[in-house]
Design an enzyme around this catalytic site. Sequence first.
Site, PDB file in Angstrom:
ATOM      1  CG  ASP A 126      -1.687   1.277   1.434  1.00 45.53           C
ATOM      2  OD1 ASP A 126      -1.720   2.100   0.500  1.00 45.53           O
ATOM      3  OD2 ASP A 126      -2.263   1.458   2.525  1.00 45.53           O
ATOM      4  CE  LYS A 184      -1.638   7.195  -3.432  1.00 44.32           C
ATOM      5  NZ  LYS A 184      -2.115   6.223  -2.429  1.00 44.32           N
ATOM      6  CD  GLU A 209      -4.967   3.707  -2.329  1.00 44.05           C
ATOM      7  OE1 GLU A 209      -5.828   4.472  -1.857  1.00 44.05           O
ATOM      8  OE2 GLU A 209      -3.822   4.081  -2.629  1.00 44.05           O
ATOM      9  CG  ASP A 267      -9.437   4.073   1.138  1.00 43.03           C
ATOM     10  OD1 ASP A 267      -8.895   4.675   2.078  1.00 43.03           O
ATOM     11  OD2 ASP A 267      -8.814   3.361   0.336  1.00 43.03           O
TER      12      ASP A 267
END
Length: 559
Positions: free
Chosen positions: A17, A78, A183, A206
């Site tokens: 992850d 990211k 994800e 999420d």
Amino acid sequence: MSSFATENERGACVGIDLGTTYSCVGVWKFGRVEIVANEQGSRTTPSCVAFKEDGRLIGEAAQSQASFNAVNTVFDSKRLIGRKFSEQVVQSDLKDWPFSVVCGKDSKPMIQISYKGKQKNFSAEEISSMILRKMKEIAESHLESKVTEAVITVPAYFNDSQRQATKDAGKIAGLNVMRVLNEPTAAAIAYGLDKQPTEEKVLIFDLGGGTFDVSILNIAEGIYEVLAIGGDTHLGGADFDSKLVKHLAAEFEKKTGKDLKLTGNPRALCRLRTASERAKRTLSSATQAFIEIDNLFDGIDFSTVVTRAKFEDMNMELFQKCLDTVDRVLTEAKLTKEAIKEVVLVGGSTRIPRVQHMLSALFDGKVLNKSINPDEAVAYGATVQAAALSGQDDPLDVLDLILLDVTPLSLGIDVEGDMMSTVVKRNSSIPLKVSENYTTCEDNQTSIKIIVLEGERPMSKDNNVLGEFVLEGLPAKSKGEISCLVTMEINANGILEVSAVEKSTGKENNITIRNMKGRLSEYEIQLLIREAEQFQAEDALAKSEAEEAVKSYSKLRMP
């Protein structure tokens, strides 16, 4: 020298992850998933890289020295991956980061730091690859064997360029990326793995450190079918922190008359951000948080109290944005709230009480599902998928796992008037194959340029260009008389192939969307792999020298 192993040298496959703020790695061992702790004993590792005159630090070591080395400590990489420097969200983030980001080739954002007395520019892929290599080393230390393959997770709402850039980062890190997995889908695997084979519809909420996803899945007997997804690749805990940083900076200015933004003091802003994140975490369990920072700026100490109510108020617009996405995804899945059996929380930011309260209220007081670890669930699911793809022979039926995903964004082509004509609508199940007819728009037109687009905006210029090709040698006829069939085909790995055929002549051309403008070329990737190996060698040497110094010091102390 390539970092990839031959078939005979093939090592273990792991699930990673790759988070905006924290990353996590899992391995498949003894028929189950093991989330691996780093050398500090933490099961998650800060997605942070620091450059110093005497070497490089990654993870907790990088994070702990950030306030003393703010301009050379990189986080949130990211948020830049697969993006253009000119994008509004990138320009907004630049104001909050202590490190510099400059515009590189093809409008690629490049992170600028000082390393060993020299100025260096790194792409987001390179920084992400350093974090991935760290996760790879953590897994290798645990397994005591090589790791060569990985399943890496990405936000469900990542576009094609962001997904491909993540794969490039994995390659630079010396990993064969077997699959880029959404994800929330990974989290759904973690949730559903030990459930009874009854069919149920589950909503995965999420909310992580930098991205937000909502996915609705139908889970039944090992089949995970994604029905609809939505989200924001620029919404998460980091944004809540930024709101608090702005509030605290304004309070400091009110008390002292000194504007921290104008002083250009990255160390002060870095310490303020660290304090804000700590306060945010405290406010998930307490109604107020005390903030005390010695010598914040110009010898001035700063102390204040932030209440949970104040924190919630300053972020209410962002919280509501999350709920609006849930409503939209339910509509696109053509489902009522009552059809959802479980609302599953994933990501550290779901610990915020107000977020939980608002989400529960949206589902008429439904008890939210907290059965999976919000920090580890994504890595857990990725590891299960890694075990299935690598064909590991274990008692659990992971090999029977079937994922049926959807396209996160609409796909189409540029047509007359600079408009986007949609061929594949977002949330279409993949694999798929869809065709649409188009005609020429000018007399005597003997060629057609097919520009492949991704996005939801009506104007072509507002969408993401994936690639283009030209269909030539068409007969010269009046406009509208030449007909062309455009076909888009997406396989299970999300690879898009676009073809165009002119019907009367059979003239055909196609493109596989792999190397869009702005992506790293294979040559550039190989150069970066060699540079990454050089960094690794330098890190190993620095570690060895430090250990030798400790031994020498110990010898001097011996009686």
